[in-house]
Design an enzyme around this catalytic site. Sequence first.
Site, PDB file in Angstrom:
ATOM      1  N   LEU A 150     -17.904  -3.580  -0.357  1.00  0.00           N
ATOM      2  CA  LEU A 150     -18.706  -2.630  -1.131  1.00  0.00           C
ATOM      3  C   LEU A 150     -18.263  -2.639  -2.588  1.00  0.00           C
ATOM      4  O   LEU A 150     -18.451  -1.655  -3.305  1.00  0.00           O
ATOM      5  CB  LEU A 150     -18.582  -1.223  -0.538  1.00  0.00           C
ATOM      6  CG  LEU A 150     -19.022  -1.082   0.933  1.00  0.00           C
ATOM      7  CD1 LEU A 150     -18.817   0.347   1.422  1.00  0.00           C
ATOM      8  CD2 LEU A 150     -20.465  -1.510   1.116  1.00  0.00           C
TER       9      LEU A 150
ATOM     10  N   TYR B 278       0.829  -1.211   0.000  1.00  0.00           N
ATOM     11  CA  TYR B 278       0.000   0.000   0.000  1.00  0.00           C
ATOM     12  C   TYR B 278       0.867   1.267   0.000  1.00  0.00           C
ATOM     13  O   TYR B 278       0.565   2.238   0.689  1.00  0.00           O
ATOM     14  CB  TYR B 278      -0.939   0.020   1.207  1.00  0.00           C
ATOM     15  CG  TYR B 278      -2.006  -1.048   1.206  1.00  0.00           C
ATOM     16  CD1 TYR B 278      -2.207  -1.889   0.105  1.00  0.00           C
ATOM     17  CD2 TYR B 278      -2.821  -1.237   2.318  1.00  0.00           C
ATOM     18  CE1 TYR B 278      -3.167  -2.875   0.114  1.00  0.00           C
ATOM     19  CE2 TYR B 278      -3.794  -2.221   2.334  1.00  0.00           C
ATOM     20  CZ  TYR B 278      -3.970  -3.036   1.238  1.00  0.00           C
ATOM     21  OH  TYR B 278      -4.928  -4.009   1.263  1.00  0.00           O
TER      22      TYR B 278
ATOM     23  N   SER C 235     -15.324  -2.453  -3.920  1.00  0.00           N
ATOM     24  CA  SER C 235     -14.346  -1.380  -4.166  1.00  0.00           C
ATOM     25  C   SER C 235     -15.023  -0.081  -4.586  1.00  0.00           C
ATOM     26  O   SER C 235     -14.538   0.640  -5.461  1.00  0.00           O
ATOM     27  CB  SER C 235     -13.313  -1.814  -5.223  1.00  0.00           C
ATOM     28  OG  SER C 235     -12.600  -2.941  -4.777  1.00  0.00           O
TER      29      SER C 235
ATOM     30  N   SER D  40      -4.830 -13.575   2.711  1.00  0.00           N
ATOM     31  CA  SER D  40      -5.746 -12.771   1.910  1.00  0.00           C
ATOM     32  C   SER D  40      -5.714 -13.387   0.518  1.00  0.00           C
ATOM     33  O   SER D  40      -4.814 -13.108  -0.281  1.00  0.00           O
ATOM     34  CB  SER D  40      -5.306 -11.306   1.871  1.00  0.00           C
ATOM     35  OG  SER D  40      -6.153 -10.566   1.015  1.00  0.00           O
TER      36      SER D  40
END
Length: 269
Positions: free
Chosen positions: A214, A69, A216, A166
């Site tokens: 949601l 990130y 993205s 993940s």
Amino acid sequence: MSSLHAHHRPLGDTGLMVSPLGLGTVKLGRDQGVKYPAGFTIPDDAEARRLLALARDLGINLIDTAPAYGRSEERLGPLLRGQRQDWVIVSKVGEEFEAGQSRFDFSPAHARRSVERSLERLETDFIDLVLVHSDGNDLAILQDSGVYETLAELKRAGKIRGFGLSGKTVEGGLLALERGDCAMVTYNLNEQGEKPVLDYALQHGKGILIKKGLASGHACLGAGIDPVRASFELIFGHPGVTSAIIGTINPLHLSHNVATAVAVIEGTP
């Protein structure tokens, strides 16, 4: 003001108590290669500090970051100084984002280096949960790379309190839970293919974090239907879900998301 303080729940059998919504922080660290419907400006430190304070006031104690990130981890370290006890921090290993491109390394050596670097950036002695940031080859990563064994060693050493995947496949999610503490899965109004992972987690007392809850930012429905409410009704309608990670930098969206989640969890209109 609606708050999630009364709705914290156990993350599987890790001993961690987390809010049903977590704050995703990709937008604190990078604005390249992100799949949102609209562009955005990375918030400055003052804006980021206000957002984190609002999240905490709203009862959010779960924060999700990753080396991939951008500058997210290194910004969170100073931003969260003096607040370590207030947050459950999730980070990741396996994916790096450099010069606008992702690259993956699931070797034990890289995992160790990555966790040590995250500890330094986040200015902490331990990370609550570390997830393997899959490139989609979930089974190969878990069975052949040695990364899961390395995370288990780091957990025994006290550097991390839990670990998981993940991932992107049902098979990967099931194996991740069988051998670890948590799986982060995609589950939203458009994509529910990983539901068997949620079912397994419920049966075996494991943690589930939802990503892209949601879609993205792409969740949309017919006139008169709140897509956030419909999304949360789906997500929290499954008792295997621990928490959904929502990556907003908009204070109004954050407040609305929390109010909607509280209404859904409490069963109020």
